[in-house]
Each structure stands twice: as structure tokens, then as C-alpha cells.
Design a protein around this motif. Structure first.
Motif, mmCIF file in Angstrom:
data_model
loop_
_atom_site.group_PDB
_atom_site.id
_atom_site.type_symbol
_atom_site.label_atom_id
_atom_site.label_comp_id
_atom_site.label_asym_id
_atom_site.label_seq_id
_atom_site.Cartn_x
_atom_site.Cartn_y
_atom_site.Cartn_z
ATOM 1 N N PHE A 121 8.776 4.342 -1.331
ATOM 2 C CA PHE A 121 9.122 3.103 -0.631
ATOM 3 C C PHE A 121 8.377 1.909 -1.253
ATOM 4 C CE2 PHE A 121 8.455 0.479 3.439
ATOM 5 C CZ PHE A 121 9.643 -0.195 3.288
ATOM 6 N N LEU A 122 7.078 2.082 -1.485
ATOM 7 C CA LEU A 122 6.289 0.988 -2.062
ATOM 8 C C LEU A 122 6.771 0.676 -3.484
ATOM 9 C CD1 LEU A 122 2.650 1.876 -0.874
ATOM 10 C CD2 LEU A 122 4.263 0.272 0.161
ATOM 11 N N GLU A 123 7.112 1.730 -4.221
ATOM 12 C CA GLU A 123 7.641 1.540 -5.580
ATOM 13 C C GLU A 123 8.952 0.748 -5.514
ATOM 14 O OE1 GLU A 123 5.697 2.985 -8.255
ATOM 15 O OE2 GLU A 123 6.949 1.445 -9.196
ATOM 16 N N GLY A 124 9.782 1.082 -4.525
ATOM 17 C CA GLY A 124 11.046 0.363 -4.331
ATOM 18 C C GLY A 124 10.801 -1.105 -4.007
ATOM 19 N N LEU A 125 9.847 -1.350 -3.100
ATOM 20 C CA LEU A 125 9.540 -2.742 -2.729
ATOM 21 C C LEU A 125 9.036 -3.522 -3.943
ATOM 22 C CD1 LEU A 125 7.659 -2.148 0.647
ATOM 23 C CD2 LEU A 125 9.776 -3.453 0.394
ATOM 24 N N ARG A 126 8.235 -2.856 -4.729
ATOM 25 C CA ARG A 126 7.613 -3.509 -5.887
ATOM 26 C C ARG A 126 8.651 -3.879 -6.952
ATOM 27 N NH1 ARG A 126 5.481 -2.535 -10.896
ATOM 28 N NH2 ARG A 126 6.318 -0.420 -11.024
ATOM 29 N N THR A 127 9.601 -3.002 -7.181
ATOM 30 C CA THR A 127 10.490 -3.196 -8.329
ATOM 31 C C THR A 127 11.854 -3.790 -7.963
ATOM 32 O OG1 THR A 127 11.236 -0.911 -8.070
ATOM 33 C CG2 THR A 127 9.491 -1.288 -9.673
ATOM 34 N N SER A 132 16.793 -7.876 -1.880
ATOM 35 C CA SER A 132 16.979 -6.510 -1.387
ATOM 36 C C SER A 132 16.622 -6.436 0.099
ATOM 37 C CB SER A 132 16.062 -5.543 -2.126
ATOM 38 O OG SER A 132 16.248 -5.656 -3.493
ATOM 39 N N SER A 133 17.016 -5.337 0.719
ATOM 40 C CA SER A 133 16.597 -5.148 2.118
ATOM 41 C C SER A 133 15.606 -3.990 2.192
ATOM 42 C CB SER A 133 17.805 -4.890 3.021
ATOM 43 O OG SER A 133 18.068 -3.521 3.135
ATOM 44 N N ALA A 134 14.544 -4.205 2.977
ATOM 45 C CA ALA A 134 13.529 -3.153 3.136
ATOM 46 C C ALA A 134 14.166 -1.939 3.787
ATOM 47 C CB ALA A 134 12.372 -3.678 3.985
ATOM 48 N N SER A 135 15.152 -2.181 4.631
ATOM 49 C CA SER A 135 15.829 -1.095 5.322
ATOM 50 C C SER A 135 16.512 -0.153 4.314
ATOM 51 C CB SER A 135 16.838 -1.737 6.287
ATOM 52 O OG SER A 135 17.817 -0.831 6.634
ATOM 53 N N ALA A 136 17.211 -0.723 3.342
ATOM 54 C CA ALA A 136 17.886 0.109 2.329
ATOM 55 C C ALA A 136 16.862 0.838 1.460
ATOM 56 C CB ALA A 136 18.798 -0.766 1.470
ATOM 57 N N LEU A 137 15.783 0.146 1.129
ATOM 58 C CA LEU A 137 14.750 0.768 0.272
ATOM 59 C C LEU A 137 14.070 1.919 1.011
ATOM 60 C CD1 LEU A 137 13.197 -2.541 -1.127
ATOM 61 C CD2 LEU A 137 14.570 -0.892 -2.426
ATOM 62 N N CYS A 138 13.825 1.701 2.310
ATOM 63 C CA CYS A 138 13.175 2.729 3.114
ATOM 64 C C CYS A 138 14.098 3.941 3.256
ATOM 65 C CB CYS A 138 12.825 2.136 4.484
ATOM 66 S SG CYS A 138 11.880 3.247 5.511
ATOM 67 N N ALA A 181 5.024 -12.454 -4.102
ATOM 68 C CA ALA A 181 4.523 -12.159 -5.460
ATOM 69 C C ALA A 181 3.106 -11.572 -5.396
ATOM 70 C CB ALA A 181 4.537 -13.425 -6.316
ATOM 71 N N ASP A 182 2.280 -12.100 -4.486
ATOM 72 C CA ASP A 182 0.924 -11.549 -4.307
ATOM 73 C C ASP A 182 1.002 -10.097 -3.844
ATOM 74 O OD1 ASP A 182 -0.207 -14.006 -4.918
ATOM 75 O OD2 ASP A 182 -0.309 -14.631 -2.802
ATOM 76 N N ALA A 183 1.938 -9.834 -2.932
ATOM 77 C CA ALA A 183 2.079 -8.471 -2.398
ATOM 78 C C ALA A 183 2.531 -7.516 -3.509
ATOM 79 C CB ALA A 183 3.061 -8.463 -1.237
ATOM 80 N N VAL A 184 3.439 -7.989 -4.350
ATOM 81 C CA VAL A 184 3.905 -7.155 -5.462
ATOM 82 C C VAL A 184 2.736 -6.834 -6.409
ATOM 83 C CG1 VAL A 184 5.317 -7.193 -7.566
ATOM 84 C CG2 VAL A 184 6.341 -7.818 -5.376
ATOM 85 N N ALA A 185 1.908 -7.838 -6.677
ATOM 86 C CA ALA A 185 0.741 -7.620 -7.557
ATOM 87 C C ALA A 185 -0.215 -6.605 -6.919
ATOM 88 C CB ALA A 185 0.028 -8.944 -7.820
ATOM 89 N N MET A 186 -0.391 -6.723 -5.606
ATOM 90 C CA MET A 186 -1.276 -5.789 -4.904
ATOM 91 C C MET A 186 -0.718 -4.359 -4.999
ATOM 92 S SD MET A 186 -1.500 -3.941 -1.911
ATOM 93 C CE MET A 186 -0.480 -4.643 -0.620
ATOM 94 N N LEU A 187 0.593 -4.238 -4.827
ATOM 95 C CA LEU A 187 1.216 -2.906 -4.894
ATOM 96 C C LEU A 187 1.043 -2.309 -6.290
ATOM 97 C CD1 LEU A 187 4.531 -3.397 -2.863
ATOM 98 C CD2 LEU A 187 2.466 -2.176 -2.175
ATOM 99 N N GLU A 188 1.181 -3.149 -7.288
ATOM 100 C CA GLU A 188 1.025 -2.700 -8.676
ATOM 101 C C GLU A 188 -0.362 -2.094 -8.888
ATOM 102 O OE1 GLU A 188 3.683 -5.340 -11.025
ATOM 103 O OE2 GLU A 188 1.797 -5.604 -12.092
ATOM 104 N N GLU A 189 -1.333 -2.712 -8.238
ATOM 105 C CA GLU A 189 -2.706 -2.254 -8.374
ATOM 106 C C GLU A 189 -2.968 -0.987 -7.543
ATOM 107 O OE1 GLU A 189 -5.412 -5.555 -7.654
ATOM 108 O OE2 GLU A 189 -6.967 -4.034 -7.322
ATOM 109 N N ALA A 190 -2.351 -0.940 -6.361
ATOM 110 C CA ALA A 190 -2.676 0.148 -5.425
ATOM 111 C C ALA A 190 -1.881 1.424 -5.678
ATOM 112 C CB ALA A 190 -2.433 -0.335 -3.987
ATOM 113 N N LEU A 191 -0.678 1.284 -6.219
ATOM 114 C CA LEU A 191 0.189 2.467 -6.337
ATOM 115 C C LEU A 191 -0.373 3.597 -7.197
ATOM 116 C CD1 LEU A 191 3.754 1.010 -6.100
ATOM 117 C CD2 LEU A 191 3.068 3.201 -5.147
ATOM 118 N N PRO A 192 -1.017 3.291 -8.338
ATOM 119 C CA PRO A 192 -1.505 4.407 -9.157
ATOM 120 C C PRO A 192 -2.438 5.355 -8.411
ATOM 121 C CG PRO A 192 -1.569 2.376 -10.412
ATOM 122 C CD PRO A 192 -1.212 1.997 -9.009
ATOM 123 N N SER A 193 -3.273 4.834 -7.513
ATOM 124 C CA SER A 193 -4.178 5.765 -6.818
ATOM 125 C C SER A 193 -3.433 6.595 -5.775
ATOM 126 C CB SER A 193 -5.381 5.050 -6.208
ATOM 127 O OG SER A 193 -4.959 3.948 -5.513
#
Ligand code: 1PX
Length: 214
Positions: A121-127, A132-138, A181-193
Motif C-alpha cells: 500500500f505504501l509503495e502504491g501511495l509513493r509511486t 490516484s485514489s487511496a481506496s483503489a491502491l489499498c 511531496a514531503d510524505a512521498v519523500a518520507m515513504l521513500e526513506e521508511a520503506l526499505p526498513s
């Protein structure tokens, strides 16, 4: 749906997963469980429609907290020590649930499967694109992960509840980390862990044939 102004910053929650690994690349139970607690806090902001999800997650968190405050607490300090201890003591309900209290291995497996949903889901939101709709991504993330473990009625309820999720950018703003955009950057940082924690758990469970605990 409430907004994210009541102090739940998803960044802090996701960062918790970064602190899950010790020097031996084992997963520490306390930050793992704390990460889930933080996610449930965020989920509660999204509305009471998700209370059937948060109730189940809270029950599983509680089971693990009980193990961590029991006489055997040290055996539950990492996922690795838990697997070793419960297998050696014949505590894992490998055949059918119900005969004994849910083991730590079974309980973590449920959360582990949900972590895959979170990752997708987070990967979907990020990319995804801005419209897009969060509902479809979820929905997409759920169908590719947790759905195969859930009976029809849970799948139906889950899929219906996803309809209340807002547009992708509104959802990113709810994370309380600034602009989309800030949230996307945060996800980019957090997703690998999150991926790392998922992969290590998956390998541990596969090694011990624990991926299908009923
Ligand atoms: C940026 C996004 C952050 C959103 C935070 C969301 C936190 C979600 C926490 C989800 C924890 C779900 C645990 C589910 C474990 C499970 O599969 N349990 C089932 C099996 O347990 P059992 O003991 O019977 O073998 C149980 O049957 C589940 C019941 C509840 C339904 C679970 C549906 C999960 C849907 C995924 C989460 C949707 C939240 C969407 C919000 C964005």
C-alpha cells in the motif's frame, strides 16, 4: 474522517520499524510491536469504520505484550528467540487453532502478513500519480496480500471499508508530515526498513516451516 491534527505523525511510526533490527539482523519484539501500536493509532484517525480491523490488531498486540511481560519474557525479546523457544517447547499450534492459547509464532504470522499489505500500500501511495485514489491502491495491495488468507465475509467487509478512503494526496496529507511531496519523500526513506523487516521474518518463518500456521 478526522484529519491528522491530533498528533499522530506517521513518520514517527514508520521510523519505529527502522529500529527493529539488532546487530545480528534479528528483529526486536518491542519496537516491532510498538510499530504496530502506532499504525493502529493512525488507523483510528481514519474513522470508526476501521474498528473491526483495529480490534483484531489490538488483540494481537495484546497477546504479544502479555508474552513480553510474562515469566518467559526474555524468550520473546526477538522474533528469532521466540521461534526457537516456542518450537523447542512444543508451543506452536501447527495443526489447528483453539486447543491452546495462540502462540507468539501464530500471532506474529498474522501481523507479518499484514506488514506485506502495508508495504504494498505504501509503495502504491509513493509511486502513484497525483490523481490516484487511496481506496483503489489499498484494494490492490489487499488483493495481492492479505485477501488470500481471509474468509469471504472478512474480504467483503474489508473491501467495502476501503471505499471511505480519500484521494491519494488527501491521504498523504493525513500522514501529518507536510505536503504530499514531503510524505512521498518520507515513504521513500521508511520503506526499505519495512521491506527488510518483512524479508527477514519471511526467511525465518520459511526456514522453520511456519508460514502456514492455522
Ligand atoms: C499509511 C497507511 C497506514 C495505515 C495504518 C493501517 C494499520 C492497519 C493495521 C492492520 C492490521 C491488520 C491485522 C490483520 C491480521 C489478520 O489478518 N487477522 C485476521 C486473521 O486472524 P485470526 O486470528 O482469525 O487468524 C482476522 O480474521 C482479521 C480481521 C480483521 C480484518 C482485517 C482486514 C485487514 C485489512 C487491511 C487494513 C486496512 C486498513 C486500511 C486503512 C488505510
Amino acid at each position: 474522517m478526522a484529519n491528522g491534527e491530533d498528533g499522530c505523525c506517521l513518520k514517527d511510526v514508520l521510523v519505529t520499524f527502522q529500529s527493529c533490527l539488532n546487530d545480528q539482523q534479528e528483529i526486536l519484539m518491542d519496537p516491532y510491536v510498538a510499530g504496530w501500536k502506532g499504525l493502529v493509532r493512525f488507523l483510528n484517525i481514519l474513522g470508526t469504520i476501521f474498528s473491526f480491523v483495529s480490534k483484531d490488531a489490538v488483540a494481537k498486540i495484546q497477546i504479544m505484550e502479555n508474552y513480553r511481560s510474562s515469566d518467559q519474557k526474555d524468550q520473546y525479546s526477538t522474533l528469532h528467540s521466540m521461534v526457537k523457544y516456542e518450537l523447542a517447547s512444543n508451543l506452536v499450534d501447527l495443526k489447528k487453532p483453539g486447543d491452546q492459547p495462540p502462540s507468539g509464532c501464530r500471532t506474529i504470522l498474522r501481523l507479518h502478513r499484514a506488514l506485506r499489505w502495508l508495504q504494498l500500500f505504501l509503495e502504491g501511495l509513493r509511486t502513484s500519480s497525483e490523481d490516484s485514489s487511496a481506496s483503489a491502491l489499498c484494494t490492490e495491495a489487499y488483493n495481492a496480500s492479505l485477501a488470500k488468507y481471509h474468509p469471504w465475509i472478512i474480504r467483503k467487509t474489508a473491501l467495502l471499508s476501503f471505499y471511505v478512503l480519500p484521494a491519494r494526496n488527501t491521504f498523504l496529507e493525513l500522514m501529518n508530515v507536510g505536503t504530499p511531496a514531503d510524505a512521498v519523500a518520507m515513504l521513500e526513506e521508511a520503506l526499505p526498513s519495512i521491506v527488510k523487516v518483512y524479508d527477514i521474518t519471511e526467511a525465518l518463518y520459511a526456514q522453520h516451516n511456519l508460514l502456514d500456521i492455522p
